[in-house]
Enzyme design. Structure first.
Site, PDB file in Angstrom:
ATOM      1  N   TYR A  32       0.825  -1.214   0.000  1.00 12.02           N
ATOM      2  CA  TYR A  32       0.000   0.000   0.000  1.00 12.02           C
ATOM      3  C   TYR A  32       0.854   1.257   0.000  1.00 12.02           C
ATOM      4  O   TYR A  32       2.065   1.200   0.212  1.00 12.02           O
ATOM      5  CB  TYR A  32      -0.945   0.000   1.195  1.00 12.02           C
ATOM      6  CG  TYR A  32      -0.287   0.312   2.527  1.00 12.02           C
ATOM      7  CD1 TYR A  32       0.534  -0.623   3.147  1.00 12.02           C
ATOM      8  CD2 TYR A  32      -0.476   1.534   3.160  1.00 12.02           C
ATOM      9  CE1 TYR A  32       1.141  -0.346   4.360  1.00 12.02           C
ATOM     10  CE2 TYR A  32       0.120   1.821   4.386  1.00 12.02           C
ATOM     11  CZ  TYR A  32       0.929   0.879   4.976  1.00 12.02           C
ATOM     12  OH  TYR A  32       1.537   1.166   6.170  1.00 12.02           O
ATOM     13  N   LYS A 146       6.384  -1.749   1.885  1.00  8.51           N
ATOM     14  CA  LYS A 146       5.214  -1.174   2.564  1.00  8.51           C
ATOM     15  C   LYS A 146       4.089  -2.197   2.468  1.00  8.51           C
ATOM     16  O   LYS A 146       3.191  -2.097   1.617  1.00  8.51           O
ATOM     17  CB  LYS A 146       4.843   0.179   1.952  1.00  8.51           C
ATOM     18  CG  LYS A 146       4.010   1.031   2.903  1.00  8.51           C
ATOM     19  CD  LYS A 146       4.077   2.487   2.541  1.00  8.51           C
ATOM     20  CE  LYS A 146       3.068   3.331   3.320  1.00  8.51           C
ATOM     21  NZ  LYS A 146       3.284   3.409   4.748  1.00  8.51           N
ATOM     22  N   GLU A 179      13.189   2.248  13.475  1.00 11.65           N
ATOM     23  CA  GLU A 179      12.172   3.249  13.108  1.00 11.65           C
ATOM     24  C   GLU A 179      10.974   3.094  14.031  1.00 11.65           C
ATOM     25  O   GLU A 179      10.958   2.219  14.905  1.00 11.65           O
ATOM     26  CB  GLU A 179      11.754   3.075  11.647  1.00 11.65           C
ATOM     27  CG  GLU A 179      11.064   1.744  11.370  1.00 11.65           C
ATOM     28  CD  GLU A 179      10.575   1.609   9.935  1.00 11.65           C
ATOM     29  OE1 GLU A 179      10.402   2.615   9.249  1.00 11.65           O
ATOM     30  OE2 GLU A 179      10.335   0.446   9.518  1.00 11.65           O
ATOM     31  N   LEU A 203      11.380   1.315   6.545  1.00  9.16           N
ATOM     32  CA  LEU A 203      10.688   1.760   5.345  1.00  9.16           C
ATOM     33  C   LEU A 203      11.371   3.054   4.892  1.00  9.16           C
ATOM     34  O   LEU A 203      11.573   3.962   5.713  1.00  9.16           O
ATOM     35  CB  LEU A 203       9.209   2.032   5.650  1.00  9.16           C
ATOM     36  CG  LEU A 203       8.406   2.418   4.409  1.00  9.16           C
ATOM     37  CD1 LEU A 203       8.081   1.170   3.599  1.00  9.16           C
ATOM     38  CD2 LEU A 203       7.141   3.149   4.774  1.00  9.16           C
TER      39      LEU A 203
HETATM   40  N1  PLP Z   1       8.026   3.692   8.645  1.00 12.78           N
HETATM   41  C1  PLP Z   1       6.909   2.968   8.755  1.00 12.78           C
HETATM   42  C2  PLP Z   1       6.994   1.611   9.371  1.00 12.78           C
HETATM   43  C3  PLP Z   1       5.679   3.472   8.300  1.00 12.78           C
HETATM   44  O1  PLP Z   1       4.560   2.734   8.396  1.00 12.78           O
HETATM   45  C4  PLP Z   1       5.639   4.785   7.752  1.00 12.78           C
HETATM   46  C5  PLP Z   1       4.380   5.364   7.269  1.00 12.78           C
HETATM   47  O2  PLP Z   1       3.330   4.821   7.395  1.00 12.78           O
HETATM   48  C6  PLP Z   1       6.833   5.508   7.670  1.00 12.78           C
HETATM   49  C7  PLP Z   1       8.016   4.931   8.116  1.00 12.78           C
HETATM   50  C8  PLP Z   1       6.845   6.891   7.061  1.00 12.78           C
HETATM   51  O3  PLP Z   1       6.754   6.814   5.667  1.00 12.78           O
HETATM   52  P1  PLP Z   1       6.260   8.050   4.797  1.00 12.78           P
HETATM   53  O4  PLP Z   1       7.144   9.207   5.174  1.00 12.78           O
HETATM   54  O5  PLP Z   1       6.504   7.628   3.397  1.00 12.78           O
HETATM   55  O6  PLP Z   1       4.836   8.282   5.119  1.00 12.78           O
END
Ligand code: PLP
Length: 280
Positions: A32, A146, A179, A203
């Protein structure tokens, strides 16, 4: 009005129906993206679609749509919704078939796009910051994907919530900070910004990418390298990043104040820089 697009069908979120044989439903077998639209325009749509393609390749889902087709579908649904300040969700599951771990190679994936009102964010989030807890990393070895399989993150968030915190920050057995459950984590120490490298343990957040860009433009010293839980707790500033809430100061970790317990100046400067970049 809030809308759902499902394999060509368009209607309200309440009326959108997927099969109980959807592999997303049975196995969490899907990927997603969450994209923020500001004033009717999806920010960093290209970056999100690029990451969707990388996630698909990593989990061996063959996307039958060209990048431009996905872009057009997302833009069309957003536009039809008439919602300018929106959260756009794109989900691709491997497809629909009677439940069996193994699936046909030529299965057609299911595409869902939803457009919702962006939930109003309490300004106190930025002026006061949030509390976080740390939690042993118990996710898989493909955190760069993701994936909609989010059970570990859901449990981590529940634990954070029970502890009166907003985010849970994952820690590897050797103490390395990876993270947050739904965010990337940055620390600032003696003016140097640090965050974990974009490998299989995190991610590669879109906001993370832009924060690093803004830091470079502002001349902030940056070290993209692993740091540990002690560095986290002794940091001058900590913040998390994500598409919907952007850059959020973390002022307390596991009950310990970060810096003076207030959002820091580097965090504020980066957020201001990000807003300027976004509006350019
Ligand atoms: N890390 C994880 C595990 C996430 O689920 C998300 C966002 O949902 C992020 C980092 C941040 O990603 P983004 O900046 O692309 O929203």
């Amino acid at each position: 009005m809030e809308l759902a697009y499902l394999n060509g069908w368009l209607g309200s979120l309440e009326d959108a129906v997927v099969s109980v044989n959807d592999r997303g439903y049975n196995f969490g077998d899907g990927i997603y993206e969450v994209i923020r639209a500001y004033d009717g325009v999806m920010f960093a749509l290209e970056e999100h679609l690029e990451r969707l393609a990388l996630s698909a390749a990593a989990v061996e889902i063959n996307l039958p749509w060209k990048r431009n087709e996905l872009k057009e579908i997302a833009e069309d649904v957003r536009s039809r919704s008439g919602i300018d300040e929106a959260t756009v969700y794109i989900q691709v599951t491997r497809g629909t078939a009677p439940r069996n771990h193994l699936s046909d190679e030529d299965m057609r994936p299911n595409l869902l796009v939803t457009v919702r009102h962006n939930t109003e964010i309490d300004p106190a989030l930025y002026s006061e910051g949030i509390k976080a807890i740390t939690i042993p990393e118990f996710r898989w070895q493909m955190c760069h994907v993701k994936s909609i399989s989010l059970q570990a993150s859901v449990l981590a968030k529940r634990r954070a919530n029970r502890a009166g915190a907003v985010e849970a920050i994952f820690i590897l057995p050797d103490g390395t900070v990876t993270e947050g459950a739904s965010s990337n984590v940055f620390i600032v120490k003696d003016g140097v910004l640090m965050t974990h490298p974009a490998d299989n343990r995190i991610l590669p957040g879109v906001l993370r990418h832009f924060v690093l860009k803004v830091a470079e433009a502002l001349g902030t010293a940056v070290k993209v390298q692993p740091y540990n839980i002690l560095d986290l707790k002794k940091a001058d500033e900590v913040f998390i990043t994500g598409t919907v809430t952007e850059i959020v100061p973390v002022v307390n970790v596991d009950g310990k104040k970060i810096g003076n317990g207030k959002p820091g100046p580097v965090t504020a400067r980066l957020h201001k820089g990000y807003t300027a970049l976004r509006l350019r």
